[in-house]
Design an enzyme around this catalytic site. Sequence first.
Site, PDB file in Angstrom:
ATOM      1  N   ASN A 128      42.435  39.421  38.402  1.00  0.00           N
ATOM      2  CA  ASN A 128      41.831  38.391  39.245  1.00  0.00           C
ATOM      3  C   ASN A 128      41.601  37.069  38.522  1.00  0.00           C
ATOM      4  OD1 ASN A 128      40.176  41.252  40.130  1.00  0.00           O
ATOM      5  ND2 ASN A 128      41.474  40.230  41.637  1.00  0.00           N
TER       6      ASN A 128
ATOM      7  N   LYS B 250      34.954  32.566  47.767  1.00  0.00           N
ATOM      8  CA  LYS B 250      35.828  32.216  48.893  1.00  0.00           C
ATOM      9  C   LYS B 250      35.150  32.551  50.212  1.00  0.00           C
ATOM     10  CE  LYS B 250      40.215  32.428  46.366  1.00  0.00           C
ATOM     11  NZ  LYS B 250      41.576  32.994  46.330  1.00  0.00           N
TER      12      LYS B 250
ATOM     13  N   ILE C 196      39.581  31.862  38.816  1.00  0.00           N
ATOM     14  CA  ILE C 196      39.042  33.168  39.182  1.00  0.00           C
ATOM     15  C   ILE C 196      39.171  33.375  40.689  1.00  0.00           C
ATOM     16  CG2 ILE C 196      36.989  34.642  39.162  1.00  0.00           C
ATOM     17  CD1 ILE C 196      35.971  32.927  36.803  1.00  0.00           C
ATOM     18  N   CYS C 197      39.667  34.551  41.044  1.00  0.00           N
ATOM     19  CA  CYS C 197      39.787  34.912  42.461  1.00  0.00           C
ATOM     20  C   CYS C 197      38.803  36.039  42.757  1.00  0.00           C
ATOM     21  CB  CYS C 197      41.218  35.349  42.795  1.00  0.00           C
ATOM     22  SG  CYS C 197      41.428  35.841  44.518  1.00  0.00           S
ATOM     23  N   VAL C 198      37.736  35.709  43.464  1.00  0.00           N
ATOM     24  CA  VAL C 198      36.746  36.704  43.859  1.00  0.00           C
ATOM     25  C   VAL C 198      36.181  36.250  45.199  1.00  0.00           C
ATOM     26  CG1 VAL C 198      34.865  35.557  42.608  1.00  0.00           C
ATOM     27  CG2 VAL C 198      34.708  37.995  43.112  1.00  0.00           C
TER      28      VAL C 198
END
Length: 229
Positions: A86, A99, A93-95
């Site tokens: 992630n 989002k 950062i993808c969380v």
Amino acid sequence: NSNVENLPPQVLRLVYKEVSALAADPPEGIKIYPSEEDITELLTAIEGPEGTPFAGGVFRMRLVLGKDFPAVPPKGYFLTKIFHPNVGHKGEICVNVLKKDWRAELGLRHVLLTIKCLLIHPNPESALNEEAGRLLLEDYAEYASRARLLTEIHAMGGNGGTSGNPQDPADGPQPKKHAGDPNKRAVGAGAAPAIPGVNGANSSSINTSSSNNTVTKKKTDKKRALRRL
């Protein structure tokens, strides 16, 4: 770029209050480094959780509050290189909390705790690093090995971020002795090295042979002189 001038005064007051509280009482395993010049950028350091490939490492991270904060979630970036499904190659950062799951009342403490939990429970379904996501699903041992290697290289201090013993000076090719000394090169090229018990004997043999030749020459000259008489 700083968003201090773009945020309303009441939002800045709330951010300052929350950041001050975080610095005074940070979440476990997280250090906060607030900036006095730019309250919209928060620098942190997250300790790698035990039982994960990141254990023992310290990962620097940055949270950036945009001009529409808190209506829009902050953006998070790892500054320390990490092998994680992630986390993108540029540290993004993808969380979900950054989002679709973001709500203004969640606050920055919740964001930091969620990112730390991401180190324990990666989500391969929303992978930014596709290779890490694939290995996590198909070959966890290889994923853990890669993640651990990057942790040792980039997230462990004390010895410059490297692991293992320094290379022994005797390992690898060695420079030739006296290679840069023309005088010693000349000695080496023009004469054999002195070897006890060997060169001395050779030298004696040469001297004895030279003496014998001298005696023989003298006898021959004497015979020639007698013949003339």
